[in-house]
Design an enzyme around this catalytic site. Structure first.
Site, PDB file in Angstrom:
ATOM      1  N   CYS A 212       1.069  -1.251  -0.110  1.00 20.62           N
ATOM      2  CA  CYS A 212       0.249   0.453   0.497  1.00 20.62           C
ATOM      3  C   CYS A 212       0.762   1.268  -0.051  1.00 20.62           C
ATOM      4  O   CYS A 212       1.657   1.407   1.091  1.00 20.62           O
ATOM      5  CB  CYS A 212      -0.755  -0.342   1.087  1.00 20.62           C
ATOM      6  N   CYS A 215       0.310   3.104   3.405  1.00 16.26           N
ATOM      7  CA  CYS A 215       0.118   2.928   4.887  1.00 16.26           C
ATOM      8  C   CYS A 215       1.602   1.848   4.319  1.00 16.26           C
ATOM      9  O   CYS A 215       1.987   0.908   5.960  1.00 16.26           O
ATOM     10  CB  CYS A 215      -0.454   2.396   5.840  1.00 16.26           C
ATOM     11  N   CYS A 234      -6.979  -2.513   0.495  1.00 14.97           N
ATOM     12  CA  CYS A 234      -5.526  -2.582   1.526  1.00 14.97           C
ATOM     13  C   CYS A 234      -6.414  -2.006   2.870  1.00 14.97           C
ATOM     14  O   CYS A 234      -7.686  -2.095   3.396  1.00 14.97           O
ATOM     15  CB  CYS A 234      -5.012  -0.958   1.989  1.00 14.97           C
ATOM     16  N   CYS A 237      -5.368   0.111   5.721  1.00 16.99           N
ATOM     17  CA  CYS A 237      -5.864   1.181   6.342  1.00 16.99           C
ATOM     18  C   CYS A 237      -7.125   1.697   5.200  1.00 16.99           C
ATOM     19  O   CYS A 237      -7.496   2.792   5.408  1.00 16.99           O
ATOM     20  CB  CYS A 237      -4.879   2.790   6.158  1.00 16.99           C
ATOM     21  N   ASP A 360      21.406   0.218 -18.045  1.00 17.33           N
ATOM     22  CA  ASP A 360      21.483  -1.350 -17.575  1.00 17.33           C
ATOM     23  C   ASP A 360      20.395  -2.332 -17.696  1.00 17.33           C
ATOM     24  O   ASP A 360      19.282  -1.244 -18.227  1.00 17.33           O
ATOM     25  CB  ASP A 360      20.764  -0.699 -15.872  1.00 17.33           C
TER      26      ASP A 360
END
Lengths: 445, 253
Positions: A212, A215, A234, A237, A360
């Site tokens: 999340c 949170c 979530c 929260c 990369d």
């Protein structure tokens, strides 16, 4: 336009035409020079746009979304400024406005559709004040260029603060975009794919958003489209997929695409689940800003994604599809699109590691290449600067490949010995050169 | 024969194709007819180190590292016992930093596992580029890509290799990585192991030796054409640069 602005515009145009004569794209130079002469040039010109200014940001789908929005508006008889070439940093954006002015250095434009590189938003938004920002999605991208995904989110949220009146058009299926929008304080509208489309097999694709963003707890998905996109909640929260203002349902996704939004059946004659999001984003931005949507389907029928996004070629009897694949989320979506075609096929993959690609190449290992292990794939040729890395990547999912650094040779080889159905997947700096090669070959016939 | 690989917190530490390192170890075991099992541990899972032969600790963002660091405190003692007992660990980038005493960042100090006597301090500017090393463990150079803001100081510990091209631990010492017992810590990803089969086999053979004895640890050679050529590509590309640079210096003198 004030005198200083006029001088800026005239000089920039001169530079652009000189560059063009020398066979170079003068877009960046023209923008730079205009800015140096009149630092306020972007504001002066964008204020002349009569209706709306849209900007398009996000990791994947910027160019297609922006060009499609522009086409939809032109189709309605509007005059539109657009940075179609994909020059999406500050100077490219300035250039799009400057080069669109008339002889008296003024703009005659109803709309502006401008795609902006996420990292450049902080340089563009101090002077350009758009009415809408379409945020397509936030995925992990070239880590050496943009840094971790947290950094991209930080830049975007700081940039959005500079334009508090701008309405955000958000992919509601993307928790990262939604949390960004919620925190920004700007008003936002959402689009999303509001039904389960794929079986919920746990794939290993990187999902940055599965923790999340509010949170930090692990999120639950009731269904899941790809990367972190889906119907999320979530448990800690309560942060969850918001109300979707423009939901798409009745999804068809195979050799063509179709869905329903606002009781309108929309169909498109190209592949790739991700293109549903691109179309839906355009639909949402246009419909919400009061554009007449009657002709949307007609526009879509005529719209061909250009610049090597799902671009189709027919050369010496071989069907060739060229597509950009520059990060894990984009590549996995491309693999989906390729595998939706059940015919026998050859694949060419070109991987470069120039600055614009990201130096990369470790992201190759975050792509689900094992799905290329099916019988319908008759050959895979690896090209480009980092073809060695690509060959090695495939070896570790037990897929053998042919090494041919030159993409032109690889294509010619498959025209002669292939199964007449060829997919060419390239990352960023390979796109234009490969497209030019294909265009040339098309002309040779 | 079976080797068990513990992947620590892949939900959080999964930057830069760490998956490739797991895939590489698994395949190189299977190609030799050795069974491989991967246990991926979530942040709240209990970890029984006694069943593990190799531990992979990957990299994450500073934010993610902070979450992991709080959890690491709780497993510090058992992790340390595993290492002292010859357990094989490959720690990359953020994971490498977590092996040490601490990582001092601009946003505060991240306490490490204190398994190896090293520490890391964040400095301005990230060290980002391809890199290759010469290690005294192998003849074949070690190649990879580095991208780190932290500068790691390894005190008197043995480095993994001497930097031939690139920046390395702190951009100054000329060395990269650390080797302590059967632990290797390094900034190199790319991912690290596929292009460095010598290093992968070194880890595998140490793990097999620890569980099945010295005789069993002699690995059958594999046809490593693709691996060697990908490795050589980086070495050749940057050897030229190193040579050109030396040449310029020579001319200047």
């Amino acid at each position: 336009m004030n005198l200083r602005g006029k001088i800026a515009i005239k000089t920039a145009k001169l530079v652009a035409s000189l560059c063009l004569k020398m066979g170079r794209q003068g877009v960046t130079w023209a923008g730079l020079i205009a800015r140096k002469i009149e630092p306020n040039i972007l504001k002066l010109l964008s204020d002349q746009v009569r209706e709306k200014v849209y900007i398009v940001c996000g990791t994947n789908g910027k160019t297609t979304t922006n060009n499609m929005l522009c086409t939809a508006l032109i189709n309605n008889g509007k005059k539109v400024i657009c940075n179609r070439t994909g020059s999406n940093m500050l100077n490219g954006v300035v250039s799009a406005f400057v080069l669109a002015t008339d002889k008296s250095c003024d703009l005659d434009a109803d709309y502006a559709c401008i795609e902006i590189d996420e990292a450049s938003t902080k340089r563009v938004l101090p002077t350009l004040k758009p009415d809408y920002m379409i945020l397509t999605n936030i995925f992990r991208d070239q880590l050496d260029r943009y840094g971790e995904i947290d950094i991209t989110i930080k830049i975007l949220s700081e940039s959005i603060k500079m334009a508090p009146k701008m309405t955000l058009v958000i992919n509601g299926d993307d928790p990262l975009s939604v949390s960004l929008a919620k925190r920004s304080g700007n008003s936002f509208i959402t689009y999303g794919i509001s039904e389960k489309v794929f079986d919920a097999d746990e794939n290993s694709e990187i999902r940055e958003g599965r923790f999340c963003a509010m949170c930090g707890a692990k999120m639950h998905y009731s269904y899941y489209h790809y990367s972190q996109l889906g119907d999320y909640r979530c448990p800690e929260c309560g942060f969850s997929r918001p109300h979707i203002d423009y939901p798409a349902t009745g999804i068809e996704c195979g050799d063509h695409l179709a869905f329903t939004v606002e009781n309108r059946r929309i169909s498109a004659n190209y592949k790739g689940f991700y293109n549903i999001y691109n179309i839906l984003a355009v639909y949402t931005a246009a419909a919400h800003s009061g554009v007449d949507m009657e002709g949307f389907q007609t526009m879509l029928d005529r719209f061909t994604p250009e610049n090597g996004r799902s671009e189709h070629f027919k050369i010496q009897g071989t069907d060739i599809e060229l597509n950009l694949a520059k990060n894990p989320a984009g590549f996995n979506q491309n693999i989906n699109a390729v595998m939706a075609d059940t015919r026998d096929k050859d694949i060419i993959i070109l991987i470069n590691d120039r600055d614009q690609d990201g130096n990369d190449v470790s992201w190759l290992w975050d792509v689900d290449f094992d799905r290329f292990g099916e019988d319908s794939i008759k050959s895979i040729t690896v090209c480009g600067i980092r073809c060695q890395d690509m060959r090695l990547r495939l070896k570790y999912v037990d897929i053998s490949s042919e090494l041919e650094p030159s993409v032109e040779k690889a294509i010619r080889n498959k025209l002669q010995n292939g199964v007449k159905n060829l997919y060419v997947l390239v990352n960023y700096t390979g796109l234009y050169s490969t497209r030019n090669i294909l265009k040339r070959m098309e002309g040779e016939q | 024969m079976k080797i068990t690989i513990g992947h620590l917190f892949p939900d959080l530490l999964n930057l830069y194709g760490d998956r490739g390192n797991i895939q590489c170890m698994v395949q190189r075991l299977r190609w030799r007819g050795i069974e491989a099992e991967v246990k991926a541990f979530g942040i709240d899972d209990r970890i029984d180190f006694s069943v593990l032969d190799i531990v992979l600790l990957g990299g994450g963002s500073d934010r993610e590292q902070m979450i992991v660091c709080n959890r690491l405190k709780e497993i510090k003692d058992s992790f340390k016992a595993y290492v002292e007992n010859g357990g094989v660990v490959i720690a990359i980038c953020g994971g490498y930093q977590l092996l040490g005493k601490y990582y001092e960042t601009d946003n505060g100090r991240i306490e490490g596992l204190d398994i190896v006597d090293i520490y890391t301090v964040q400095e301005k500017g990230r060290l980002i580029n391809n890199i290759f090393l010469q290690s005294d463990l192998f003849e074949m150079p070690i190649v990879g890509f580095e991208n780190h803001g932290g500068r790691t100081h390894i005190n008197n510990n043995k480095p993994l290799g001497k930097v031939i091209y690139g920046k390395g631990n702190d951009g100054k010492s000329g060395y990269e990585g650390v080797v302590y017992k059967n632990v290797i810590g390094t900034y190199l990803h790319g991912p690290l192991l596929p292009k460095n089969p010598q290093l992968c086999d070194y880890l595998l053979s140490r793990a097999i030796e620890r569980r099945y004895g010295a005789e069993a640890s002699k690995l059958t050679p594999l046809p490593d054409k693709e691996e060697n050529e990908a490795n050589k590509y980086i070495v050749d590309r940057y050897s030229d640069k190193v040579e050109n640079f030396k040449e310029k210096i020579r001319k200047l003198i």
